[in-house]
Motif scaffolding. Structure first.
Motif, PDB file in Angstrom:
ATOM      1  N   GLN A 292       0.829  -1.208   0.000  1.00 19.53           N
ATOM      2  CA  GLN A 292       0.000   0.000   0.000  1.00 19.53           C
ATOM      3  C   GLN A 292       0.864   1.258   0.000  1.00 19.53           C
ATOM      4  N   ILE A 293       1.969   1.230   0.731  1.00 15.01           N
ATOM      5  CA  ILE A 293       2.883   2.375   0.761  1.00 15.01           C
ATOM      6  C   ILE A 293       3.455   2.613  -0.631  1.00 15.01           C
ATOM      7  N   LEU A 294       3.925   1.556  -1.273  1.00 19.27           N
ATOM      8  CA  LEU A 294       4.492   1.685  -2.617  1.00 19.27           C
ATOM      9  C   LEU A 294       3.453   2.189  -3.615  1.00 19.27           C
ATOM     10  N   ARG A 295       2.217   1.704  -3.484  1.00 17.97           N
ATOM     11  CA  ARG A 295       1.135   2.158  -4.361  1.00 17.97           C
ATOM     12  C   ARG A 295       0.866   3.654  -4.156  1.00 17.97           C
ATOM     13  N   PHE A 296       0.855   4.094  -2.889  1.00 18.17           N
ATOM     14  CA  PHE A 296       0.638   5.506  -2.575  1.00 18.17           C
ATOM     15  C   PHE A 296       1.751   6.364  -3.176  1.00 18.17           C
ATOM     16  N   ILE A 297       2.992   5.936  -3.001  1.00 17.66           N
ATOM     17  CA  ILE A 297       4.139   6.691  -3.520  1.00 17.66           C
ATOM     18  C   ILE A 297       4.067   6.800  -5.042  1.00 17.66           C
ATOM     19  N   ARG A 298       3.729   5.706  -5.715  1.00 13.62           N
ATOM     20  CA  ARG A 298       3.599   5.729  -7.182  1.00 13.62           C
ATOM     21  C   ARG A 298       2.452   6.633  -7.622  1.00 13.62           C
ATOM     22  N   ARG A 299       1.310   6.495  -6.945  1.00 18.02           N
ATOM     23  CA  ARG A 299       0.125   7.266  -7.333  1.00 18.02           C
ATOM     24  C   ARG A 299       0.358   8.770  -7.169  1.00 18.02           C
ATOM     25  N   CYS A 300       1.106   9.140  -6.127  1.00 17.88           N
ATOM     26  CA  CYS A 300       1.362  10.555  -5.857  1.00 17.88           C
ATOM     27  C   CYS A 300       2.698  11.035  -6.432  1.00 17.88           C
ATOM     28  N   HIS A 301       3.392  10.152  -7.137  1.00 17.19           N
ATOM     29  CA  HIS A 301       4.674  10.499  -7.765  1.00 17.19           C
ATOM     30  C   HIS A 301       5.645  11.109  -6.761  1.00 17.19           C
ATOM     31  N   MET A 302       5.716  10.502  -5.568  1.00 17.89           N
ATOM     32  CA  MET A 302       6.561  11.033  -4.500  1.00 17.89           C
ATOM     33  C   MET A 302       7.971  10.468  -4.574  1.00 17.89           C
ATOM     34  N   LYS A 303       8.925  11.302  -4.174  1.00 20.44           N
ATOM     35  CA  LYS A 303      10.297  10.844  -3.984  1.00 20.44           C
ATOM     36  C   LYS A 303      10.357  10.185  -2.609  1.00 20.44           C
ATOM     37  N   TRP A 304      11.275   9.227  -2.446  1.00 22.60           N
ATOM     38  CA  TRP A 304      11.393   8.543  -1.164  1.00 22.60           C
ATOM     39  C   TRP A 304      11.672   9.521  -0.033  1.00 22.60           C
ATOM     40  N   GLY A 305      12.585  10.456  -0.259  1.00 20.73           N
ATOM     41  CA  GLY A 305      12.927  11.426   0.777  1.00 20.73           C
ATOM     42  C   GLY A 305      11.733  12.259   1.206  1.00 20.73           C
ATOM     43  N   ASP A 306      10.889  12.621   0.232  1.00 22.30           N
ATOM     44  CA  ASP A 306       9.686  13.392   0.546  1.00 22.30           C
ATOM     45  C   ASP A 306       8.679  12.552   1.322  1.00 22.30           C
ATOM     46  N   PHE A 307       8.579  11.270   0.970  1.00 21.86           N
ATOM     47  CA  PHE A 307       7.671  10.391   1.711  1.00 21.86           C
ATOM     48  C   PHE A 307       8.141  10.247   3.157  1.00 21.86           C
ATOM     49  N   ILE A 308       9.447  10.126   3.346  1.00 23.19           N
ATOM     50  CA  ILE A 308       9.995  10.026   4.703  1.00 23.19           C
ATOM     51  C   ILE A 308       9.722  11.306   5.479  1.00 23.19           C
ATOM     52  N   THR A 309       9.887  12.459   4.830  1.00 19.82           N
ATOM     53  CA  THR A 309       9.568  13.739   5.474  1.00 19.82           C
ATOM     54  C   THR A 309       8.105  13.781   5.887  1.00 19.82           C
ATOM     55  N   LEU A 310       7.211  13.348   5.008  1.00 22.33           N
ATOM     56  CA  LEU A 310       5.781  13.309   5.307  1.00 22.33           C
ATOM     57  C   LEU A 310       5.522  12.461   6.546  1.00 22.33           C
ATOM     58  N   CYS A 311       6.121  11.279   6.598  1.00 19.55           N
ATOM     59  CA  CYS A 311       5.922  10.372   7.734  1.00 19.55           C
ATOM     60  C   CYS A 311       6.482  10.957   9.030  1.00 19.55           C
ATOM     61  N   LYS A 312       7.643  11.594   8.954  1.00 16.72           N
ATOM     62  CA  LYS A 312       8.241  12.207  10.145  1.00 16.72           C
ATOM     63  C   LYS A 312       7.369  13.324  10.685  1.00 16.72           C
ATOM     64  N   GLU A 313       6.808  14.130   9.798  1.00 13.87           N
ATOM     65  CA  GLU A 313       5.946  15.234  10.229  1.00 13.87           C
ATOM     66  C   GLU A 313       4.646  14.711  10.841  1.00 13.87           C
ATOM     67  N   LEU A 314       4.095  13.661  10.267  1.00 12.28           N
ATOM     68  CA  LEU A 314       2.895  13.052  10.857  1.00 12.28           C
ATOM     69  C   LEU A 314       3.198  12.503  12.245  1.00 12.28           C
ATOM     70  N   ARG A 315       4.340  11.865  12.375  1.00 10.50           N
ATOM     71  CA  ARG A 315       4.735  11.319  13.676  1.00 10.50           C
ATOM     72  C   ARG A 315       4.929  12.437  14.700  1.00 10.50           C
ATOM     73  N   ARG A 316       5.524  13.541  14.268  1.00 12.31           N
ATOM     74  CA  ARG A 316       5.747  14.674  15.171  1.00 12.31           C
ATOM     75  C   ARG A 316       4.414  15.188  15.716  1.00 12.31           C
ATOM     76  N   ILE A 317       3.415  15.271  14.855  1.00 12.56           N
ATOM     77  CA  ILE A 317       2.088  15.733  15.274  1.00 12.56           C
ATOM     78  C   ILE A 317       1.472  14.757  16.270  1.00 12.56           C
ATOM     79  N   LYS A 318       1.546  13.464  15.975  1.00 16.03           N
ATOM     80  CA  LYS A 318       0.959  12.454  16.860  1.00 16.03           C
ATOM     81  C   LYS A 318       1.641  12.440  18.220  1.00 16.03           C
ATOM     82  N   VAL A 319       2.969  12.540  18.237  1.00 21.17           N
ATOM     83  CA  VAL A 319       3.718  12.530  19.498  1.00 21.17           C
ATOM     84  C   VAL A 319       3.367  13.752  20.339  1.00 21.17           C
ATOM     85  N   ALA A 320       3.261  14.911  19.706  1.00 21.58           N
ATOM     86  CA  ALA A 320       2.893  16.130  20.436  1.00 21.58           C
ATOM     87  C   ALA A 320       1.525  15.969  21.083  1.00 21.58           C
TER      88      ALA A 320
END
Length: 125
Positions: free
Chosen positions: A56-84
């Motif tokens: 599902q992650i790979l499908r999302f990345i392909r569908r949104c034409h995301m770079k791996w680094g950008d996907f990692i940034t997205l995940c880190k920011e989501l985690r930061r919000i959840k932790v806060a």
């Protein structure tokens, strides 16, 4: 959500597609705003990403034409919000649907249970 105003981080699971777009701008991923909108990526979808399988992650990345680094940034920011949220670093507010007479009761319960999703709902002006 007010137009032009950044979405409340604590409320990310109820963000609209437009709120997600504004948030992408604030985390320097604004180039994905349109493709996320076209794919209907809202806050509920972002919240569910933590349960995605590798496929599902790979499908999302392909569908949104995301770079791996950008996907990692997205995940880190989501985690930061959840932790806060879980650490109690976000202000607890009465949800828009709760009557004012229950404000005191709600805030007491919310403060004792920071992991409750209800804590994440905000008061609409």
């Amino acid at each position: 959500m007010n137009k032009g105003q950044s979405p409340e981080p604590l409320d990310f699971f109820i963000w609209t597609v437009e709120d997600v777009g504004m948030w992408l701008e604030t985390i320097n991923l604004g180039g994905y705003r349109q493709i996320f909108k076209e794919n209907g990526v809202n806050g509920e979808y972002l919240e569910g990403m933590s349960m995605f399988t590798t496929e599902q992650i790979l499908r999302f990345i392909r569908r949104c034409h995301m770079k791996w680094g950008d996907f990692i940034t997205l995940c880190k920011e989501l985690r930061r919000i959840k932790v806060a949220c879980l650490k109690g670093e976000q202000k607890v507010r009465r949800p828009w649907w709760a009557p004012a007479c229950l404000s005191t009761v709600f805030l007491k319960v919310a403060k004792s249970n920071r992991q409750s999703r209800v804590v994440s709902l905000k008061l609409e002006p």
